[in-house]
Design a protein around this motif. Structure first.
Motif, PDB file in Angstrom:
ATOM      1  N   GLN B  63       0.805  -1.239   0.000  1.00 42.68           N
ATOM      2  CA  GLN B  63       0.000   0.000   0.000  1.00 42.68           C
ATOM      3  C   GLN B  63       0.831   1.280   0.000  1.00 42.68           C
ATOM      4  O   GLN B  63       0.266   2.355  -0.187  1.00 42.68           O
ATOM      5  CB  GLN B  63      -0.929   0.044   1.232  1.00 42.68           C
ATOM      6  N   GLN B  64       2.121   1.189   0.214  1.00 35.38           N
ATOM      7  CA  GLN B  64       2.912   2.398   0.474  1.00 35.38           C
ATOM      8  C   GLN B  64       4.023   2.587  -0.548  1.00 35.38           C
ATOM      9  O   GLN B  64       4.873   1.717  -0.719  1.00 35.38           O
ATOM     10  CB  GLN B  64       3.529   2.316   1.883  1.00 35.38           C
ATOM     11  N   ASP B  65       4.011   3.752  -1.214  1.00 34.60           N
ATOM     12  CA  ASP B  65       5.151   4.132  -2.048  1.00 34.60           C
ATOM     13  C   ASP B  65       6.378   4.365  -1.165  1.00 34.60           C
ATOM     14  O   ASP B  65       6.265   4.917  -0.057  1.00 34.60           O
ATOM     15  CB  ASP B  65       4.850   5.439  -2.790  1.00 34.60           C
ATOM     16  N   GLU B  66       7.538   3.989  -1.677  1.00 36.12           N
ATOM     17  CA  GLU B  66       8.798   4.195  -0.953  1.00 36.12           C
ATOM     18  C   GLU B  66       9.814   4.808  -1.915  1.00 36.12           C
ATOM     19  O   GLU B  66       9.895   4.419  -3.084  1.00 36.12           O
ATOM     20  CB  GLU B  66       9.303   2.842  -0.425  1.00 36.12           C
ATOM     21  N   SER B  93      13.198   4.142  -6.406  1.00 35.72           N
ATOM     22  CA  SER B  93      11.756   4.226  -6.150  1.00 35.72           C
ATOM     23  C   SER B  93      11.170   2.826  -6.111  1.00 35.72           C
ATOM     24  O   SER B  93      11.522   1.974  -6.935  1.00 35.72           O
ATOM     25  CB  SER B  93      11.058   5.018  -7.261  1.00 35.72           C
ATOM     26  N   PHE B  94      10.230   2.644  -5.180  1.00 36.30           N
ATOM     27  CA  PHE B  94       9.562   1.354  -5.018  1.00 36.30           C
ATOM     28  C   PHE B  94       8.062   1.615  -4.946  1.00 36.30           C
ATOM     29  O   PHE B  94       7.508   1.808  -3.850  1.00 36.30           O
ATOM     30  CB  PHE B  94      10.072   0.655  -3.752  1.00 36.30           C
ATOM     31  N   PRO B  95       7.370   1.650  -6.090  1.00 37.61           N
ATOM     32  CA  PRO B  95       5.928   1.922  -6.058  1.00 37.61           C
ATOM     33  C   PRO B  95       5.175   0.852  -5.285  1.00 37.61           C
ATOM     34  O   PRO B  95       5.530  -0.333  -5.332  1.00 37.61           O
ATOM     35  CB  PRO B  95       5.545   1.901  -7.550  1.00 37.61           C
ATOM     36  N   ALA B  96       4.131   1.263  -4.584  1.00 38.61           N
ATOM     37  CA  ALA B  96       3.284   0.341  -3.826  1.00 38.61           C
ATOM     38  C   ALA B  96       2.818  -0.799  -4.721  1.00 38.61           C
ATOM     39  O   ALA B  96       2.387  -0.576  -5.859  1.00 38.61           O
ATOM     40  CB  ALA B  96       2.074   1.086  -3.261  1.00 38.61           C
ATOM     41  N   ASN B 100       8.910  -6.334  -6.050  1.00 39.78           N
ATOM     42  CA  ASN B 100      10.365  -6.437  -6.190  1.00 39.78           C
ATOM     43  C   ASN B 100      10.996  -6.153  -4.828  1.00 39.78           C
ATOM     44  O   ASN B 100      11.254  -5.017  -4.463  1.00 39.78           O
ATOM     45  CB  ASN B 100      10.862  -5.443  -7.249  1.00 39.78           C
ATOM     46  N   GLY B 118       8.299   7.207   3.018  1.00 41.57           N
ATOM     47  CA  GLY B 118       7.273   6.177   2.869  1.00 41.57           C
ATOM     48  C   GLY B 118       5.917   6.730   3.268  1.00 41.57           C
ATOM     49  O   GLY B 118       5.801   7.395   4.307  1.00 41.57           O
ATOM     50  N   THR B 119       4.923   6.458   2.461  1.00 39.20           N
ATOM     51  CA  THR B 119       3.581   6.970   2.740  1.00 39.20           C
ATOM     52  C   THR B 119       3.049   6.416   4.050  1.00 39.20           C
ATOM     53  O   THR B 119       3.274   5.250   4.379  1.00 39.20           O
ATOM     54  CB  THR B 119       2.613   6.535   1.611  1.00 39.20           C
TER      55      THR B 119
END
Lengths: 161, 161
Positions: B63-66, B93-96, B100, B118-119
């Motif tokens: 659920q959380q972009d990082e 970047s690690f989209p929710a 990966n 992080g969101t």
């Protein structure tokens, strides 16, 4: 791939301010890291300021948290508390709804840059501290007006209050 | 004041992983810039890794972009694509929801640090790539379990799969 190839993400100079208010922003450019890498919950930009350039008109956000970290050069953070020198590694936070208008100015002879994070929200209202202007943003785009909601006119744009 | 006094924000070493899984994280500490400055919509931390330390178990968020930017030293980003050297200024970047799994390891003899965003979400599920573990977080806290939801046991914790 999660690691970003920064050389492949362009710097874009674009200013949405109406009329002559856009003129001071020729020396500002943005590298949109978040958009380029699939992040949707917040924006992450590298903002590059040439000597003399401003990050924005002095403003504050009602719905969106904002955070920045200097990454290159020296800028002056101007807010309601005065002027604050910002060197690489220095950070600043602007919680949503805190009516402390702020912007960065590059008063040096060298380029400067900072990383800035801002929440993506369905709607947003921002107020400009030094002029009679606000902007409302939503699904249909953004609209600038006076703070009472009345339209800006050519004469009004740039009036200092 | 929006400009942060970084010397006043403590580095905290705390690891919530169960049992022996927490042991490799003695060399990791976090400076919680966002919490300390009133940001509520996303977390902003400086993570400092002593030589040999890991940022986390390799994981991904549902659920959380990082987002992260290296600020000091050199780390190795390990993800499903392999190993990637991260130098100051490098970003990832690690989209929710992108499955990966990733973490950073300091394989050098000097401290390293990175800024990570992080969101903050009402709930969150994260999966660990190299072991049979997930974590669910919500208003009542966080709970670790196997990926099928069954409880971890002392024997299971640390099992490599």
């Amino acid at each position: 791939m999660p690691k970003l190839n920064l050389s492949q993400i362009p710097f874009v100079s674009r200013c949405s301010y109406p009329g002559k208010l856009a003129q001071p922003f020729d020396g500002r450019s943005n590298q949109r890291l978040g958009d380029a890498s699939g992040l949707t919950q917040y924006g992450v930009n590298i903002v590059r300021l040439e000597p003399g350039a401003l990050s924005s008109l002095r403003h504050y956000h009602m719905q969106q948290d904002e955070f920045l970290m200097m990454t290159e050069g020296t800028c002056t953070l101007i807010d309601d508390d005065g002027e604050h020198e910002m060197l690489p590694g220095d950070c600043a936070s602007f919680p949503a709804g805190d009516a402390n208008g702020h912007h960065l100015v590059n008063k040096t002879d060298s380029p400067a840059a900072f990383l800035v994070v801002g929440t993506h929200t369905q709607s947003e209202t921002a107020f400009y501290s030094d002029i009679d202007m606000m902007v409302r943003s939503g699904p249909d785009g953004s609209a600038f007006s006076r703070k009472d909601g009345s339209p800006l006119t050519a004469d009004q744009i740039g009036d200092n209050k």
